[in-house]
Design an enzyme around this catalytic site. Structure first.
Site, PDB file in Angstrom:
ATOM      1  N   GLU A  63       0.832  -1.199   0.000  1.00 22.38           N
ATOM      2  CA  GLU A  63       0.000   0.000   0.000  1.00 22.38           C
ATOM      3  C   GLU A  63       0.873   1.257   0.000  1.00 22.38           C
ATOM      4  O   GLU A  63       2.076   1.193   0.310  1.00 22.38           O
ATOM      5  CB  GLU A  63      -0.910   0.013   1.222  1.00 22.38           C
ATOM      6  N   LYS A  96      -5.769  -2.655  13.930  1.00 21.26           N
ATOM      7  CA  LYS A  96      -5.220  -1.640  14.820  1.00 21.26           C
ATOM      8  C   LYS A  96      -5.897  -1.733  16.184  1.00 21.26           C
ATOM      9  O   LYS A  96      -7.115  -1.811  16.293  1.00 21.26           O
ATOM     10  CB  LYS A  96      -5.388  -0.256  14.206  1.00 21.26           C
TER      11      LYS A  96
END
Length: 302
Positions: free
Chosen positions: A26, A160
């Site tokens: 990414e 996360k």
């Protein structure tokens, strides 16, 4: 009328012609995830790690409205240094292309482009997921729905830890996304080696992951992505007590400041960086480099 096509970097095009293993990467970590100048340094380290483990890196992004699979050094440096880089999820790709924007792809957009390009393995840091309080805000990452429909293996350190991890795992199950722990039956929590949640499946080597991918291809049964959850060794994680204190402070700060929606994650990650005096950033870098290495070895095993 502009001819909107996906452009392949020369190194990626060569690898595809040769049938060499490729790992998608990414670009939001370059433009939005890390501070300057560390972002450019780490971007180069990620690609070098993939190469050292036997695969070809394909960092995905948008340059002047053109989706690029395999940004070159100058294009990566441009995304790392520009203040006008748009953060692109799947929904943003076409509008940004039409507007001729420079853009960095999220997990969702990178997965979609990689799948379109026939790249089966993607390395990132941590997934997006269901946000805390989503029962009232309906706030969850587009990563989840993207992974529900894309045939790609994504190597990550879980989701996360600022998110609702339990709710995210429930959503992944509902959406048909397979999750396997790499060397563990516990789901990692990004900064933390263990988020506190069990996994049904685990695998111990890259060949085992490759065999799961082959089985999915052979069956031909539609399903979502394969999440390979790769935890940090306990000795490399952020101190759990420090993590919990900083997270509680950050969540309280969110409420005081009235931060909502897509601004929540950048706010909390910035708070972690400041409150831990950079230790969370060091952990973040270790995560992505370890995941890049594992993703390359999986790609090579395929």
């Amino acid at each position: 009328m502009i001819n909107h096509v996906i452009r392949y970097g020369a190194h990626v095009a060569t690898a595809q012609e040769a049938g060499a293993p490729i790992v998608a990467l990414e670009s939001t970590i370059i433009s939005h995830g890390l501070p300057r100048p560390a972002n450019l340094t780490v971007a180069k380290e990620i690609e070098a790690t993939v190469r050292a483990a036997g695969a070809v890196p394909a960092t995905i992004g948008m340059i002047r409205g053109e989706i690029v699979v395999g940004l070159d050094e100058n294009e990566i440096a441009h995304l790392a240094g520009s203040d006008d880089v748009v953060k692109l999820s799947v929904r943003d790709l076409a509008p940004a292309a039409a507007a001729g924007k420079d853009g960095a792809t999220t997990v969702a957009a990178t997965s979609a482009v990689a799948a379109k390009a026939g790249i089966p393995v993607f390395a990132t840091g941590g997934l997006g997921g269901v946000h805390r309080g989503a029962a009232s805000t309906f706030d969850e990452s587009a990563d989840l729905t993207a992974l529900s429909r894309l045939p790609i293996a994504i190597v990550c350190a879980g989701v996360k830890s600022i998110l609702d991890v339990g709710a995210t795992l429930e959503r992944l199950e509902t959406l048909g996304v397979s999750v396997v722990g790499y060397g563990t039956r516990r789901f990692p929590g990004f900064y933390l080696s263990d988020s506190g949640f069990d996994l049904d499946w685990s695998v111990d080597d890259p060949a085992g992951v490759a065999e799961i991918i082959r089985a999915a291809r052979s069956h031909g049964v539609h399903g979502g992505a394969l999440v390979v959850a790769n935890p940090l060794p306990a000795g490399e994680q952020l101190d759990p007590a420090l993590h919990d204190r900083v997270l509680a402070e950050g969540l309280a700060g969110l409420e005081r400041a009235g931060v909502t929606g897509k601004d929540v994650t950048p706010y909390l990650l910035s708070h972690f960086h400041e409150a831990t005096e950079g230790r969370s950033l060091d952990v973040n870098v270790r995560i992505i480099l370890r995941n890049a290495d594992l993703a390359a070895r999986i790609a090579a095993a395929l």
